[in-house]
Design a protein around this motif. Structure first.
Motif, PDB file in Angstrom:
ATOM      1  N   THR A  83       0.796  -1.227   0.000  1.00 42.34           N
ATOM      2  CA  THR A  83       0.000   0.000   0.000  1.00 42.34           C
ATOM      3  C   THR A  83       0.832   1.283   0.000  1.00 42.34           C
ATOM      4  OG1 THR A  83      -0.137  -0.109   2.433  1.00 42.34           O
ATOM      5  CG2 THR A  83      -1.924  -1.119   1.161  1.00 42.34           C
ATOM      6  N   GLU A  84       2.096   1.215  -0.423  1.00 44.23           N
ATOM      7  CA  GLU A  84       2.901   2.436  -0.388  1.00 44.23           C
ATOM      8  C   GLU A  84       2.406   3.509  -1.351  1.00 44.23           C
ATOM      9  OE1 GLU A  84       5.341  -0.384  -3.101  1.00 44.23           O
ATOM     10  OE2 GLU A  84       3.895  -0.497  -1.454  1.00 44.23           O
ATOM     11  N   THR A  85       1.621   3.113  -2.352  1.00 48.61           N
ATOM     12  CA  THR A  85       1.077   4.106  -3.289  1.00 48.61           C
ATOM     13  C   THR A  85      -0.430   4.298  -3.134  1.00 48.61           C
ATOM     14  OG1 THR A  85       0.734   2.439  -5.017  1.00 48.61           O
ATOM     15  CG2 THR A  85       2.877   3.544  -4.977  1.00 48.61           C
ATOM     16  N   ILE A  86      -1.012   3.685  -2.107  1.00 48.05           N
ATOM     17  CA  ILE A  86      -2.466   3.761  -1.906  1.00 48.05           C
ATOM     18  C   ILE A  86      -2.758   4.737  -0.767  1.00 48.05           C
ATOM     19  CG2 ILE A  86      -4.507   2.457  -1.171  1.00 48.05           C
ATOM     20  CD1 ILE A  86      -3.372   0.069  -2.651  1.00 48.05           C
ATOM     21  N   ARG A  87      -3.566   5.750  -1.051  1.00 45.05           N
ATOM     22  CA  ARG A  87      -3.765   6.841  -0.097  1.00 45.05           C
ATOM     23  C   ARG A  87      -5.192   6.971   0.413  1.00 45.05           C
ATOM     24  NH1 ARG A  87      -0.121  11.651  -2.996  1.00 45.05           N
ATOM     25  NH2 ARG A  87       1.823  10.453  -3.054  1.00 45.05           N
ATOM     26  N   THR A  88      -6.126   6.259  -0.199  1.00 42.81           N
ATOM     27  CA  THR A  88      -7.523   6.390   0.206  1.00 42.81           C
ATOM     28  C   THR A  88      -8.180   5.026   0.321  1.00 42.81           C
ATOM     29  OG1 THR A  88      -8.410   6.510  -2.051  1.00 42.81           O
ATOM     30  CG2 THR A  88      -7.677   8.594  -1.030  1.00 42.81           C
ATOM     31  N   HIS A  91      -9.286   3.798  -3.148  1.00 41.75           N
ATOM     32  CA  HIS A  91      -8.230   3.196  -3.966  1.00 41.75           C
ATOM     33  C   HIS A  91      -7.939   1.775  -3.490  1.00 41.75           C
ATOM     34  CE1 HIS A  91      -3.883   3.612  -5.725  1.00 41.75           C
ATOM     35  NE2 HIS A  91      -4.614   2.723  -6.371  1.00 41.75           N
TER      36      HIS A  91
END
Length: 226
Positions: A83-88, A91
């Motif tokens: 999840t390093e690029t998942i912010r919400t 998503h």
């Protein structure tokens, strides 16, 4: 056991620049791919080479592929989502569902085709099983997820013209679809039971929709070459 090319859900669903996801393991990983994994025959999941060619034992394993001598060491299969690029939360839902349902099908249910040694027959039976599974998801499970607030990914539909009649289908049958004749200024619901004559339209936009109509898929452009 968690093979990245089948169960790392930080990979994109499709090889499209508009799709979110990382490409370090595979160019794309959709629900059908996850569904096709064969847990008890690891080398059957070899896929193809980057240029689309056949993946052989010689290419896959230097010196040949060793047999699995201690299958008891594999306690099950696991899906991962880094999840390093998942912010919400939205998503997160998008990257997990609906392909997590396909993973669950392989984790909890052994299909009759999984032990077939004839590749053509295995592929045929797997396709039939996929169609059964996809219909269940499209005509029940997606709407249930939606009712629980899960914002699953909406697969863009497939579409074509046949004698100036627009035909639209979806990966999961039952998902609502829409089309636009004016470059997205307005949209109409697609009903396959109603023949839609579009002989004068040169290009049409299509998209799939959530059941409540609040979310839409990526838009696909279809050329009328008839």
């Amino acid at each position: 056991m968690s093979p990245a090319t089948y169960f790392y859900f930080d990979q994109p669903y499709e090889p499209d620049f508009e799709e979110r996801g990382l490409y370090w393991a595979t160019r794309c990983l959709n629900s059908r791919t996850a569904f096709s994994f064969v847990p008890n025959h690891l080398y059957w999941n070899r896929g193809r080479t980057q240029d689309g060619g056949e993946m052989t034992d010689e290419i896959l394993c230097t010196g040949g592929c060793p047999p699995l001598t201690q299958p008891q060491n594999i306690r099950g299969i696991q899906a991962d989502l880094w999840t390093e690029t998942i912010r919400t939360p939205q998503h997160l839902h998008y990257m997990l569902f609906p392909r997590f349902l396909a993973f669950a099908e392989r984790a909890w249910h052994k299909a009759s085709w999984e032990d077939l040694t004839d590749v053509a027959q295995r592929d045929k039976e797997q396709q039939k099983d996929w169609e059964r599974f996809a219909a269940i998801v499209g005509k029940g499970e997606l709407e249930r997820l939606e009712s629980e607030g899960v914002e699953y990914r909406l697969d863009p539909p497939g579409a074509r013209f046949s004698n100036s009649i627009l035909e639209i289908n979806t990966v999961f049958p039952g998902l609502p679809t829409e089309y636009s004749l004016n470059q997205g200024a307005s949209w109409e619901k697609y009903n396959p039971k109603i023949t839609t004559k579009l002989s004068n339209a040169s290009k049409i936009l299509v998209r799939s929709s959530s059941f409540d109509g609040k979310r839409k898929s990526r838009v696909v452009s279809v050329e009328n070459s008839n």
